[in-house]
Design an enzyme around this catalytic site. Structure first.
Site, PDB file in Angstrom:
ATOM      1  N   ARG A 164     115.559 -55.750  25.685  1.00 23.55           N
ATOM      2  CA  ARG A 164     115.541 -55.475  27.108  1.00 23.55           C
ATOM      3  C   ARG A 164     114.255 -56.002  27.752  1.00 23.55           C
ATOM      4  O   ARG A 164     113.153 -55.673  27.321  1.00 23.55           O
ATOM      5  CB  ARG A 164     115.690 -53.990  27.378  1.00 23.55           C
ATOM      6  CG  ARG A 164     115.695 -53.711  28.845  1.00 23.55           C
ATOM      7  CD  ARG A 164     116.226 -52.338  29.201  1.00 23.55           C
ATOM      8  NE  ARG A 164     115.792 -52.017  30.543  1.00 23.55           N
ATOM      9  CZ  ARG A 164     116.404 -52.453  31.635  1.00 23.55           C
ATOM     10  NH1 ARG A 164     117.494 -53.169  31.554  1.00 23.55           N
ATOM     11  NH2 ARG A 164     115.926 -52.151  32.829  1.00 23.55           N
ATOM     12  N   HIS A 172     113.053 -36.150  42.203  1.00 20.92           N
ATOM     13  CA  HIS A 172     113.772 -36.159  40.929  1.00 20.92           C
ATOM     14  C   HIS A 172     112.883 -36.744  39.845  1.00 20.92           C
ATOM     15  O   HIS A 172     112.186 -37.726  40.054  1.00 20.92           O
ATOM     16  CB  HIS A 172     115.063 -36.976  41.065  1.00 20.92           C
ATOM     17  CG  HIS A 172     115.632 -37.367  39.736  1.00 20.92           C
ATOM     18  ND1 HIS A 172     116.199 -36.451  38.891  1.00 20.92           N
ATOM     19  CD2 HIS A 172     115.693 -38.553  39.095  1.00 20.92           C
ATOM     20  CE1 HIS A 172     116.591 -37.070  37.786  1.00 20.92           C
ATOM     21  NE2 HIS A 172     116.295 -38.339  37.884  1.00 20.92           N
ATOM     22  N   HIS A 190     123.275 -39.927  29.868  1.00 22.39           N
ATOM     23  CA  HIS A 190     123.010 -41.032  28.947  1.00 22.39           C
ATOM     24  C   HIS A 190     124.081 -41.148  27.877  1.00 22.39           C
ATOM     25  O   HIS A 190     124.061 -42.063  27.064  1.00 22.39           O
ATOM     26  CB  HIS A 190     121.607 -40.886  28.350  1.00 22.39           C
ATOM     27  CG  HIS A 190     120.575 -40.855  29.433  1.00 22.39           C
ATOM     28  ND1 HIS A 190     120.131 -39.675  29.998  1.00 22.39           N
ATOM     29  CD2 HIS A 190     119.971 -41.852  30.121  1.00 22.39           C
ATOM     30  CE1 HIS A 190     119.272 -39.954  30.969  1.00 22.39           C
ATOM     31  NE2 HIS A 190     119.160 -41.265  31.060  1.00 22.39           N
TER      32      HIS A 190
HETATM   33  N1  GLN Z   1     118.197 -42.015  42.559  1.00 19.00           N
HETATM   34  C1  GLN Z   1     118.137 -42.769  41.355  1.00 19.00           C
HETATM   35  C2  GLN Z   1     119.521 -42.906  40.746  1.00 19.00           C
HETATM   36  O1  GLN Z   1     120.291 -42.022  40.863  1.00 19.00           O
HETATM   37  C3  GLN Z   1     117.202 -42.130  40.355  1.00 19.00           C
HETATM   38  C4  GLN Z   1     117.081 -42.960  39.100  1.00 19.00           C
HETATM   39  C5  GLN Z   1     116.012 -42.472  38.111  1.00 19.00           C
HETATM   40  O2  GLN Z   1     115.635 -41.333  38.108  1.00 19.00           O
HETATM   41  N2  GLN Z   1     115.536 -43.329  37.242  1.00 19.00           N
HETATM   42  O3  GLN Z   1     119.848 -43.887  40.138  1.00 19.00           O
HETATM   43 ZN    ZN Z   2     116.396 -39.889  36.569  1.00 14.24          ZN
END
Ligand code: GLN
Ligand code: ZN
Length: 764
Positions: A519, A645, A696
């Site tokens: 990657r 987040h 995931h």
């Molecule tokens: N808002 C982004 C998404 O839903 C957050 C991605 C992340 O936390 N890496 O893809």
């Molecule tokens: Zn995330």
């Protein structure tokens, strides 16, 4: 008089990512093993030759890897975890990849992956247990030294040092993995002796853990370890390399070692130079990491030469080596492929090859042998960067200075906001939402790519995105979510999307760097003052909101994450750049608010990975990180709900900063870690979204599984501050997985809500 030049490591992916293509082709069965090995060999030889051609005296070998250099060390030491059922004498190619990617049998789960210090490179974590056994199972360093010799180059093999190898690993039981040191040292000794027999003169041993806080007992292991290693092959010279920071209290340890040279990171640790010179024993050569191996800026020759000259006043030129600060793994290969970059910016940059050219020029200039026109051109380039209106926009800076006098953050405390927001948004207990992105189908990707290339016009493109948004809104209504998202269909990447619309960011054509395995990422370059020429998300957010009466979250990427995942300008502190980004985002926040968006999420998934390598430096970083986050929504009204987040559940080091950020809602990971985070959040008063759906995995989580987690949460934390959500965005998932998973998520929330209702009825 001559100063020796060397390199600590060169990018191995190939100028056109040939290695990625070959390895992935091999995994897919399209490329034969022999062909893969041939490509790898060709890349190594090319890299050795190009470095030698650039005038580097000691070119590294064994810096190459098909996947990861830490994984390679695991193979060299024969440290294969038991579940891989290793019976053979040596490690096969198949086994090497299995450690990283998992084996055919379901219990052959891959080893974990972790960030390599504070870089965006990820290594495969070595595993240790009481039963670990070791033997020389792979002689890759010796073979590659031989290959280079055949190509006419006597390289300096690079080995990951035994103490860093142990430190980076993970103990699978309570057994202290450092107890294995005496079992792995003989393997290192054997390797060194084989290298010496083949004709190696220098071997570089990397011990970057020396720039971190070390327990006293581990510090005490260095001297006996290096006494053994220097005795392994008489005549062989060892260069101990540290990088990524200052040595601080570990300096006396390094100075006490019987190695013939030590490499220090003069970019990040340059303030210690006088102390190094003072501590350096007469028997030791000093390698200065004078060119930054972590970013893409041209080196300012004048201060670099000052440092070198300062050093030469204390030690002879024969004892001084020059190198990049660390391996060049972390930068793109060459500027030659960047014809599209703006002329001014181009002149300010140096990728791996250009950095080696700088080293070689500095080494000559320092002893009065250099080309003065090179020095002159460097001065001109640096000067043009300093005075460029693209680097500094004075009007913008004046405006920012004014803005910075506003009190940061919200108008009222959380409790007050919560009441206003609850009324305004009309949410149930345990509101259900998602993190932002919805599945990115191959069709969507190709439409977006077609639009970027100009093959699809903007009317058709926008219509397409609108349709995707409408589908997502309809699904969220059907499933019964409480706070919606528009789905992020217009975004390829959460940093790139904003970087492309903000001023001050640039994008390369081919500036790839390895992130893990095959990657690669192409980090944006933040080269100048950042500002927002036009709205970035308002169009899509307001369209989505027009389709439903449920609140739709505005979705932005926060300043820390933008900085962490980019190459950042080095002419001002990162904290200042973060503030500029924050104020640009603030304009977007205010405009979203003005346009009727009452919930806005500012993602900061990279906050934790930005933590400095030393505990003593954490507080300063977290302080500016929190300030930049708060600047994003300074002045919004109490009724606007700010979310953030983060994709993990490890909060002990940062919980105070999370509190200080004062987001109305923070969504975090909680499924793989099975709610272990509850303990950190008991005295956290703002709302928390619990990620009880592991995005995931392709598996659809069951109602029962999520319900159980949620019950655990409402028992440990007060229910009225809990939200329910997946643990991250859904963009890598397929609709067929997402739809039933969200249905289950909503059902789980309903069950727990009903349970709470019953309890409260019984209680009254
Ligand atoms: N808002 C982004 C998404 O839903 C957050 C991605 C992340 O936390 N890496 O893809
Ligand atoms: Zn995330």
């Amino acid at each position: 008089m001559k100063i020796l030049t060397h390199n600590l490591g060169f990018p191995r992916i190939g100028a056109n990512r040939e290695l990625k293509k070959a390895v992935e082709g091999y995994w897919a069965g399209r490329v034969e093993e022999s062909e893969l090995l041939k490509t790898a060999h060709r890349l190594r030889v090319e890299n050795w030759r190009s470095q030698a051609t650039l005038g580097i005296d000691l070119v590294p070998s064994n810096d190459f890897s098909l996947y990861d250099q830490v994984l390679d060390m695991t193979c060299i030491l024969g440290n294969l975890p038991e579940r891989f059922q290793w019976a053979s004498e040596t490690v096969t190619l198949e086994q090497r990849f299995q450690l990283a990617r998992g084996g055919q049998q379901s219990d052959m789960v891959p080893c974990e992956m972790k960030k390599w210090f504070d870089t965006n490179y990820h290594y495969i974590v070595p595993e240790f247990s009481r039963h670990s056994t070791f033997r020389l199972a792979d002689t890759k360093p010796v073979q590659e030294f031989g290959e280079a010799l055949q190509a006419g180059i006597r390289t300096k093999p690079v080995l990951l040092g035994p103490l860093t190898y142990l430190a980076l690993g993970k103990s699978k039981d309570r057994f202290d993995r450092f107890e294995h040191l005496n079992s792995i040292l003989p393997i290192y000794e054997e390797l060194l002796s084989q290298l010496a027999q083949k004709g190696a003169e220098w071997v570089q041993i990397d011990e970057p853990i020396l720039v971190q806080d070390l327990p006293e007992n581990i510090r005490g292991l260095f001297l006996p370890t290096y006494q053994k290693l220097t005795g392994a092959a008489p005549g062989l010279k060892l260069l101990l390399a540290t990088y990524f920071g200052e040595l601080r209290e570990n300096l006396p340890v390094v100075a006490s070692l019987p190695v013939q040279a030590v490499h220090l990171d003069c970019v990040r640790g340059g303030a210690e130079l006088p102390a190094w010179i003072e501590a350096l024993p007469k028997s030791m050569n000093l390698s200065l990491g004078i060119v930054n191996g972590r970013n893409i800026w041209k080196t300012d020759f004048a201060p670099a030469l000052d440092r070198i000259e300062h050093t030469l006043r204390a030690i002879d030129a024969e004892r001084l080596f020059l190198a990049p600060s660390c391996s060049l793994l972390h930068v793109p290969i060459s500027l030659r492929q960047e014809g599209k970059l703006a002329r001014d910016l181009y002149a300010w940059l140096a990728f791996a090859e250009e950095k080696l050219d700088e080293i070689q020029n500095l080494a000559r200039l320092a002893v009065g042998n250099g080309d003065l026109s090179v020095l002159h051109r460097n001065e001109i380039a640096l000067q043009s960067r300093k005075v460029s209106a693209r680097s500094r926009r004075e009007e913008l800076r004046q405006e920012l200075a004014k803005l910075q006098t506003l009190p940061l953050g919200r108008q009222s405390p959380f409790e007050v906001r919560k009441t206003v927001q609850r009324e305004k948004l009309g949410l149930p207990v345990l509101p259900v939402t998602t993190i932002g992105s919805f599945p990115q189908t191959p069709e969507l990707r190709s439409v977006r790519a077609g639009y970027k290339k100009g093959q699809i016009n903007s009317v058709v493109y926008e219509r397409y995105i609108e349709q995707e948004i409408a589908t997502a809104i309809a699904l969220q209504e059907r499933v019964g979510l409480d706070v919606f998202v528009h789905g992020e269909f217009e975004r390829n990447d959460m940093v790139e999307y904003f970087g492309e619309q903000l001023e001050g960011f640039a994008f390369t054509a081919n500036g790839w760097v390895q992130s893990y395995g095959t990657r690669c990422v192409k980090p944006p370059i933040i080269f100048g003052d950042v500002w927002r020429p036009h709205p970035m998300t308002v169009r899509w957010s307001t369209y989505a909101q027009s389709l439903t009466k449920f609140p739709v979250k505005g979705m932005l990427t926060g300043p820390i994450t933008m900085i962490q995942w980019s190459f950042v300008r080095d002419d001002q502190p990162h904290s200042e750049t973060a503030m500029q980004i924050a104020y640009a985002l603030r304009e977007e926040v205010l405009e979203l608010e003005k346009n009727g968006i009452s919930v806005i999420q500012i993602d900061e998934p990279a906050l934790r990975e930005g933590l400095p390598l030393r505990r003593a430096d954490a507080a300063a970083y977290l302080a500016w990180a929190v300030r930049s986050f708060q600047a994003c929504f300074t002045g919004v009204s109490d009724g606007t709900q700010i979310h953030t987040h983060m994709c993990y559940s490890e909060f002990p080091d940062i919980i105070d900063a999370i509190k200080a950020m004062d987001a109305d809602v923070i969504s975090i990971e909680a499924s793989r870690s099975e709610m272990e985070l509850i303990e950190f959040f008991v005295d956290y008063i703002n709302d928390i979204g619990l990620g009880i759906y592991d995005v995931h995995s392709p598996a659809v989580p069951t109602v029962e599984f999520m319900e159980k987690l949620l019950r655990k949460a409402v028992n440990g934390l007060s229910a009225d501050k809990i939200w329910v959500n997946p643990d991250c965005g859904l963009k890598t998932r397929r609709w067929e997985e997402v739809t039933p998973a969200l249905q289950n998520l909503v059902r789980a929330a309903q069950h727990v809500r009903n349970g709470l209702l019953k309890e409260s009825l019984v209680a009254s």
